[in-house]
Structure formats: structure tokens, C-alpha cells
Enzyme design. Sequence first.
Site, short mmCIF file in Angstrom:
data_model
loop_
_atom_site.label_atom_id
_atom_site.label_comp_id
_atom_site.label_asym_id
_atom_site.label_seq_id
_atom_site.Cartn_x
_atom_site.Cartn_y
_atom_site.Cartn_z
N HIS A 1 5.82 6.36 -2.39
CA HIS A 1 7.16 6.86 -2.68
C HIS A 1 7.09 8.33 -3.08
CE1 HIS A 1 8.05 2.53 -4.26
NE2 HIS A 1 8.24 2.59 -2.97
N ALA B 1 2.90 1.88 3.07
CA ALA B 1 4.11 1.04 3.09
C ALA B 1 5.23 1.70 2.28
CB ALA B 1 3.82 -0.35 2.55
N CYS C 1 0.82 -1.21 0.00
CA CYS C 1 0.00 0.00 0.00
C CYS C 1 0.86 1.26 0.00
CB CYS C 1 -0.91 0.00 1.21
SG CYS C 1 -0.02 0.20 2.77
N ARG D 1 11.57 -5.40 6.69
CA ARG D 1 12.37 -5.37 5.46
C ARG D 1 13.87 -5.49 5.77
NH1 ARG D 1 12.88 0.25 3.47
NH2 ARG D 1 13.16 0.40 1.23
#
Length: 545
Positions: free
Chosen positions: A197, A66, A63, A97
Site C-alpha cells: 500500500h 498484492a 504479500c 477481489r
Amino acid sequence: MADQLTHVDPEAFKADVLSKYPAKLAKKRAKQFVVNKVESGDQVPEILANTRTTPGILTMRGCSYAGCKGVVLGPTRDILQITHGPIGCGFYSWLTRRNQTRPETLADTNFMPYAMSTDLQEDEIIFGGEKKLKAAIDEAIEMFHPRAIGIFSTCPVGLIGDDVHAVAREMEAKYPDVNIFGFSCEGYKGVSQSAGHHVANNKVFTDVVGLDDTAKEGKFRFNILGEYNIGGDAFEIERIAEACGLTLHSTFSGNSTYDEFTTAHTADLNTVMCHRSINYLAEMMEKKFGIPWFKVNFVGAEATAKSLRKIAAFFGDSDLISKTEAFVEVEMEKVAKVRDAIKARCEGKTVALFVGGSRAHHYQELFAEIGMKTVAAGYEFAHRDDYEGRKVLPDIIVDADSRNIEELSVEKDATRYNPRKSEAELEKMKAEGFALSDYEGMMPEMTEKALIIDDLNHYELEKLLEVYKPDIICAGIKEKYVVQKQGIPMKQLHSYDYMGPFAGFEGAINFYREIDRLVHSSVFALAKAPWESSPELTASYGWTD
Ligand code: CFM
């Protein structure tokens, strides 16, 4: 270019996979499912990307939250990060991660061991969560004394209408020494984490980069954008940069600090590792401060050497160039010893990679170095330019989902805009084939007839395993067990499972060894279900009418 696999006809495979879909879906998936063909000028077929996943499909995507909090900002250790939302969002985006950090001293600020969240409950969902967010900021400042706080919005925050930006402004007025900024990265924004991003890039650019003009000492100062220190990758890249005589000013955002972000505009070059997640920041810093950028790749020994040579050539200093050459030679010798032995065993084996927005491309380099062929690859959320190259940028249709994410209009900074190269120098570099602001994408580097699949789903993955029978699959945790249960080795390229680094020269050696171990492991042959080797019991009911 030779065909990839003689035993599979990719067009027939594609037709078979699509035949199981309803007509409308098959038509859409057909555009996201491409058989590669590279023509002159690196022309490749068009692929449909960055489009909504059809509901009901088991996608590999994540998403927007994230992409913003987990990916771009998560690896920064001294920006205190508050997830405004239910507790699960904060918890599951916290270090899964395997992004690492290394404070210089034990006394240095490091918030990474903490997952901070407003832990929204039913009450706040009904009556609003801004009060709780303000209380969380008060508490955080009292306990941790941070210099910067990021607030990350989750889905319910957008649904109930909390204004994180107004809260940030109000709290900043209350605490003028703390830089407080909010991100509108509600999970549902855009079609994948890619939207997050972009949201992260915008805010870091407007609220952090350029706040402090203090430059680091050093002659050849550069930044790395889009390197997140998974499994220690950034540590290896830092080692390499130092050995070559470069000054790595700031990494966005592996092993990074707030100060490195605020001063990043003082560096003379931006190198871009993950184009998908951070090309926006590179472009905006170029427009505002005159910093040129180009794409690098520190995944793969050859790719690392090539990137280092390009950085040295950019600065054009003969000492730097010879120091870089000498270092590369020593490192490549160490790499070659391990690589050659492993290549002899792995040559001709096949791999399929389905990862995020850049690794499905970068890791093909490492496999090629040990003689392995990439038969299929795809991104979860990349855009057409990551597949076909930035030359297609003018042709990309901006749909409503992308328009939803703010595109900042950026001007030259009145006092600090400083083009690092003169027009004449740029012309000369261009004439010598030195590409700036460029990324050629994944498909031109893949072989003829290789399959490229955007936003692969579980049904398609299972089909691929059945027909292509690759020797190894690279993907993420959601795919891992589906693959292993079929008796095929699987390597996570998001978290690297339990190891790393895989970047740079030492990383390449680690990776060759890991792949050698996996493709030659006999354990996967034991993964077959019992009914495949012994007959299934059958029975019928014992009554009659
Ligand atoms: Fe860039 Fe990444 Fe990737 Fe990415 Fe990611 Fe990642 Fe990735 Mo997972 S920023 S696009 S959103 S290289 S978390 S470090 S591994 S999907 S291929």
C-alpha cells in the site's frame, strides 16, 4: 460496558491457546492477543502489530505485490498494469477481489478485463527480464495506446535485480506521450500487503497526482481515499454523494480513471475510508496542496449518515446541510423498515471478524445495527494506529521492515499549495469538536473484554470456533471452508462472496438480509462429519506373535 460473553473467560482462553506454543512464540503472540479494556480518554491496551509472522504459522496475510497491484492500483480501469513476473502473480491478483468499474461509454478505455504480465520464464530468471519487460511495453502501447502504464514488481524481479524504474524511464523517453512508472512492490517487501500500500501511495503521489490542474465542475468537490468498489460499493457511494449535492471528484481507486488521479489535488477535501491502505496519500496531499482530510465510514447506515453530515459540516453550506439531512431521512426510513424486522431475529447473536486492515472495524457497525455483538476481531496486517487510534503514532517503533519502505519527504507546492481553511476557521472547527486528520481506531469502539487478535492464524481460528462458538464468522477465502466445516456460517468480507454492495444505505439493507439468511440457515447444522453422529468403526490386527 457489559461483558461480551458470560460463558467464556477471554484471559483463560488466551492462556490456553498460547500454552500450545513454544515459549518464545507464546511470548510474542501474547502481545498480539489482547483482551479489550477501554479507559478514560479512549485509552486501550497496547497491541503488537505490523510485525513479521513467525515461519511455520498459517497466516491469513498476503504479500506486498498484492497490496500494491491488487489493492491500490488494481481497480483503476485505464492505467495499463503490467505484472513483471511469473504468470500466477498476475492471474491471481486479477479481479478475485471483485472490484468493479463502470466506463461511461462503451468506447471508453477499460483494461480491467485483461490480466497483463511479462510471464517470466527460467531464461529470464537466469539472464534477466528487462528485455522482456521492454518488449511487453512496446507491445502494450502498439495494441492498446494507453496514456499511463504501471509496472508491478514480483518477488523474482527483486531477486534477479531487474530495474523496473530504469526501464520505465527509458520507455518513457521512447514514448513521451505515455506516463510510465514502476513499483518496487516485490512480494517479500515488508511483512504483509501493508508495505505494498505504502509503495503504491508513494508512486501515485510522485508520478500521477497533480499532473493536471483542471478541476471538475461543482461547488463541494471532495475525494474518497481507500474505497475500492468491491461488489459495487463505490457505485452506491457515488449515488449518495450526488443525491446530497456533493461532487465526488475522484475515488482512490474504485471505479476510477487516470484523469481523476492527475486532477485529484484540485478537490477541497479528502475523506479517508480505509485508513490503513491510503493514509499516506492523504497526508502527503495535505502537505503539498493544503487539502484537509478526515476519516469517514460508509459501512453501516448510521455511519454513512454520520459521515455525510460531517462532509456537509466541513463545507458549511446551509443548502448542502439541509439537502443532506433530507436525503438521510428518506434513506434511513427505508433502512429502518428492513433493519427492525431483522434485528428482532438477530438480536444477541455473536460475530467474530478477522479481515485485512479496516473492515474488521467498519463491519462491526452493521452488525451492531441488527443487534449482534462482536466478541472477537482482528486485522491481518493493520498497524497499531488502526487498533488503538492515531494518538499512538509517535510511540510506534519503526523497525527494519518498515524502514525498508521509502518515507517521502514532502514540501509545500510552490504555486499550488492552498490551505482550504484559514487558521481561524480551523481553530473554530477544533473548538466545536470537529476532528481533522484523525482516526480513533478499532479498539476504543469495542466492548470490554472483547478479544482483539492481530494476524490470526488457523490454529487460533479453530480454537476460537470451538470455545466461542460465534453465530457467524467474517473473514476471507482461506478461512471460509475451515469455518463452514465446523457448521458455522461464514461471510467473506474481502470479496463479499457473490454479492454487494454493502456500503451506504442500500448496501446496509443488502447486508442485513444476507446476515439474517446466513445465521438462520439450517444447512450448517448438516455440515457435521459423519463420525460425529455415528460411532467410528474400530478394528485390530488379526495376527499374534
Ligand atoms: Fe483497506 Fe480494502 Fe481492508 Fe485493504 Fe485488503 Fe480489501 Fe481487506 Mo481484502 S484496502 S485494508 S488490503 S479495506 S483487499 S478492499 S478486503 S484485506 S480489510
